[in-house]
Design a protein around this motif. Structure first.
Motif, PDB file in Angstrom:
ATOM      1  N   ASN A 202      75.826  53.571  89.180  1.00 54.72           N
ATOM      2  CA  ASN A 202      75.430  53.736  90.744  1.00 54.72           C
ATOM      3  C   ASN A 202      75.636  54.691  91.392  1.00 54.72           C
ATOM      4  O   ASN A 202      74.261  55.869  92.547  1.00 54.72           O
ATOM      5  N   LYS A 203      76.413  56.232  90.936  1.00 57.37           N
ATOM      6  CA  LYS A 203      76.800  57.209  91.424  1.00 57.37           C
ATOM      7  C   LYS A 203      76.160  58.175  89.999  1.00 57.37           C
ATOM      8  O   LYS A 203      77.496  59.009  89.751  1.00 57.37           O
TER       9      LYS A 203
ATOM     10  N   GLU B 132      68.445  63.383  84.534  1.00 57.53           N
ATOM     11  CA  GLU B 132      67.246  63.318  85.520  1.00 57.53           C
ATOM     12  C   GLU B 132      67.116  62.974  86.184  1.00 57.53           C
ATOM     13  O   GLU B 132      66.847  61.710  85.089  1.00 57.53           O
ATOM     14  N   PHE B 133      68.056  62.756  86.887  1.00 61.83           N
ATOM     15  CA  PHE B 133      67.629  61.378  88.423  1.00 61.83           C
ATOM     16  C   PHE B 133      67.322  61.460  89.805  1.00 61.83           C
ATOM     17  O   PHE B 133      67.555  63.022  89.638  1.00 61.83           O
ATOM     18  N   ASP B 134      67.145  60.467  90.430  1.00 60.69           N
ATOM     19  CA  ASP B 134      66.821  60.437  91.884  1.00 60.69           C
ATOM     20  C   ASP B 134      66.806  59.211  91.588  1.00 60.69           C
ATOM     21  O   ASP B 134      68.020  58.634  91.658  1.00 60.69           O
ATOM     22  N   ASN B 135      67.140  58.676  93.619  1.00 64.57           N
ATOM     23  CA  ASN B 135      67.229  57.797  93.927  1.00 64.57           C
ATOM     24  C   ASN B 135      66.889  56.339  93.447  1.00 64.57           C
ATOM     25  O   ASN B 135      67.385  54.931  93.090  1.00 64.57           O
ATOM     26  N   ASP B 136      65.836  56.839  92.459  1.00 65.63           N
ATOM     27  CA  ASP B 136      65.189  55.379  92.200  1.00 65.63           C
ATOM     28  C   ASP B 136      65.854  55.216  90.552  1.00 65.63           C
ATOM     29  O   ASP B 136      64.602  54.068  89.882  1.00 65.63           O
ATOM     30  N   ASN B 137      64.842  56.596  89.791  1.00 66.89           N
ATOM     31  CA  ASN B 137      65.088  56.639  88.496  1.00 66.89           C
ATOM     32  C   ASN B 137      65.827  57.444  88.181  1.00 66.89           C
ATOM     33  O   ASN B 137      66.293  58.711  88.334  1.00 66.89           O
ATOM     34  N   MET B 138      65.898  57.045  86.859  1.00 69.04           N
ATOM     35  CA  MET B 138      67.152  57.982  85.708  1.00 69.04           C
ATOM     36  C   MET B 138      66.314  58.315  84.175  1.00 69.04           C
ATOM     37  O   MET B 138      65.764  57.134  83.755  1.00 69.04           O
ATOM     38  N   THR B 139      65.833  59.622  83.939  1.00 70.69           N
ATOM     39  CA  THR B 139      65.662  60.053  83.275  1.00 70.69           C
ATOM     40  C   THR B 139      66.636  60.401  81.409  1.00 70.69           C
ATOM     41  O   THR B 139      67.461  61.165  81.749  1.00 70.69           O
ATOM     42  N   PHE B 140      66.484  59.849  80.420  1.00 72.36           N
ATOM     43  CA  PHE B 140      66.987  60.287  79.331  1.00 72.36           C
ATOM     44  C   PHE B 140      66.585  60.932  78.609  1.00 72.36           C
ATOM     45  O   PHE B 140      66.008  61.048  78.224  1.00 72.36           O
TER      46      PHE B 140
ATOM     47  N   PHE C  25      63.985  55.340  83.264  1.00 68.07           N
ATOM     48  CA  PHE C  25      63.907  54.148  83.370  1.00 68.07           C
ATOM     49  C   PHE C  25      64.590  54.003  85.038  1.00 68.07           C
ATOM     50  O   PHE C  25      64.707  55.075  86.151  1.00 68.07           O
ATOM     51  N   ARG C  26      64.265  53.014  85.863  1.00 67.62           N
ATOM     52  CA  ARG C  26      64.305  52.332  87.216  1.00 67.62           C
ATOM     53  C   ARG C  26      66.048  51.978  86.953  1.00 67.62           C
ATOM     54  O   ARG C  26      66.300  51.581  85.122  1.00 67.62           O
ATOM     55  N   LYS C  27      66.610  52.617  87.966  1.00 71.16           N
ATOM     56  CA  LYS C  27      68.013  51.978  88.314  1.00 71.16           C
ATOM     57  C   LYS C  27      68.322  50.954  87.910  1.00 71.16           C
ATOM     58  O   LYS C  27      68.893  50.213  87.003  1.00 71.16           O
ATOM     59  N   GLU C  28      67.143  49.400  88.204  1.00 70.42           N
ATOM     60  CA  GLU C  28      67.556  48.355  88.564  1.00 70.42           C
ATOM     61  C   GLU C  28      67.386  47.999  86.354  1.00 70.42           C
ATOM     62  O   GLU C  28      68.146  47.229  85.865  1.00 70.42           O
TER      63      GLU C  28
END
Length: 318
Positions: free
Chosen positions: A109-110, A141-149, A184-187
């Motif tokens: 979440n954070k 990398e990340f923002d409010n919606d996406n997370m990059t690995f 990926f999207r955070k969901e």
């Protein structure tokens, strides 16, 4: 000695009384309980049996545990030491698992850069399932919606192998991670965590996990922050000391034209003294003035002395 064994218990408080049979004063409390032990640690009582026994005539009568003296009753607790310790460790384990789960959910979440994910490769990267199916992924990398690995190129059979790789700082080696990233999207990440495709998440502390680096620490600040040496100026100094004035002049010229104040100072001095070139107070004043404008105090003194014998009124001293 067997790890688990039984042993007789000792009485803590004998409380001698008068024997009703022979009137002896050696009618004392005895403990005939049996204790299950782990090596020498009491685990749990198998039976609790107290009697009063006369040392002189052998007369015995049973004693109920609730009729025991207070001190003896309290001493029974020690026979449950193993159970109490086991209960304590179980509680700590449950609390630890709960805390770890809470932390991992908060990491999703954070998020923070370089959060490290332990993943099942077949589910996380859609690759065929193999015996070595565990991988490491790091958040880059990340923002409010996406997370990059970025995902590791290495696969592991056991989780302990990943820990060894981290302990030996393998994650900061070249080519450990693939150059390709996955977003990926955070969901989706939350779903991966719920279905155990992501089975563990850790956040590096001081750039490390398990004692090894999992990310490159920032470069330390240089210990020396003084004057930076210029290559051409240093070459010129060497030539000058060897009496090679022409070569020194050429090196100082390169340094001065590159904007290095000490090179400008040295070049100005050579023009002033006519070393390696014809004497030129005009050029000497020009280069000394250039160095002075950069805050070189020695050049300022040299220029002031030169201006006593040379008209410096045409110099730009702004």
């Amino acid at each position: 000695m067997l790890l688990f064994n039984t042993a007789a218990a000792d009485v803590f408080y004998k409380q001698p009384k008068t024997c009703p049979h022979c009137q002896s004063e050696h009618y004392s409390l005895t403990n005939h309980s049996k204790i299950l032990r782990f090596t020498i640690l009491p685990v749990i009582p198998l039976s609790i049996s107290y009697q009063r026994q006369c040392d002189d005539c052998g007369y015995m009568t049973p004693v109920s545990w609730y009729a025991l003296p207070t001190l003896e009753m309290l001493s029974i607790i020690k026979y449950f030491a193993g159970v109490l310790l086991l209960g304590y460790f179980l509680i700590q384990t449950v609390l630890g698992v709960h805390q770890q789960t809470t932390n991992e959910v908060s990491y999703i979440n954070k998020p923070k850069l370089f959060d490290t994910y332990f993943v099942h490769a077949d589910k996380f990267t859609d690759t065929p399932k193999r015996i070595n199916n565990l991988k490491v992924a790091q958040l880059v990398e990340f923002d409010n919606d996406n997370m990059t690995f970025r995902v590791g190129n290495y696969t592991y059979k056991y989780n302990k192998d990943i820990e060894i790789a981290m302990r030996t700082s393998m994650l900061v080696q070249d080519n450990y991670f693939s150059s390709k990233t996955m977003t990926f999207r955070k969901e989706q990440i939350q779903q991966f965590y719920e279905d155990n495709s992501i089975y563990k998440i850790m956040r590096p502390e001081l750039y490390s996990l398990f004692g090894g680096f999992v990310m490159h620490p920032p470069k330390p600040k240089p210990l020396y922050t003084g004057v930076k040496l210029d290559k051409h100026n240093q070459e010129g100094i060497t030539y000058f000391k060897d009496g090679l004035y022409t070569e020194a002049l050429n090196s100082f010229t390169l340094s001065a034209e590159g904007g290095y104040s000490w090179g400008q100072l040295n070049l100005g001095q050579m023009y002033r003294d006519g070393q390696g070139t014809q004497k030129s107070l005009e050029k000497a004043a020009y280069w000394l003035n250039k160095a002075t404008q950069q805050g070189n105090l020695k050049a300022k003194i040299e220029l002031a002395e030169l201006c006593l014998s040379y008209d410096c009124s045409n110099l730009n001293t702004d």
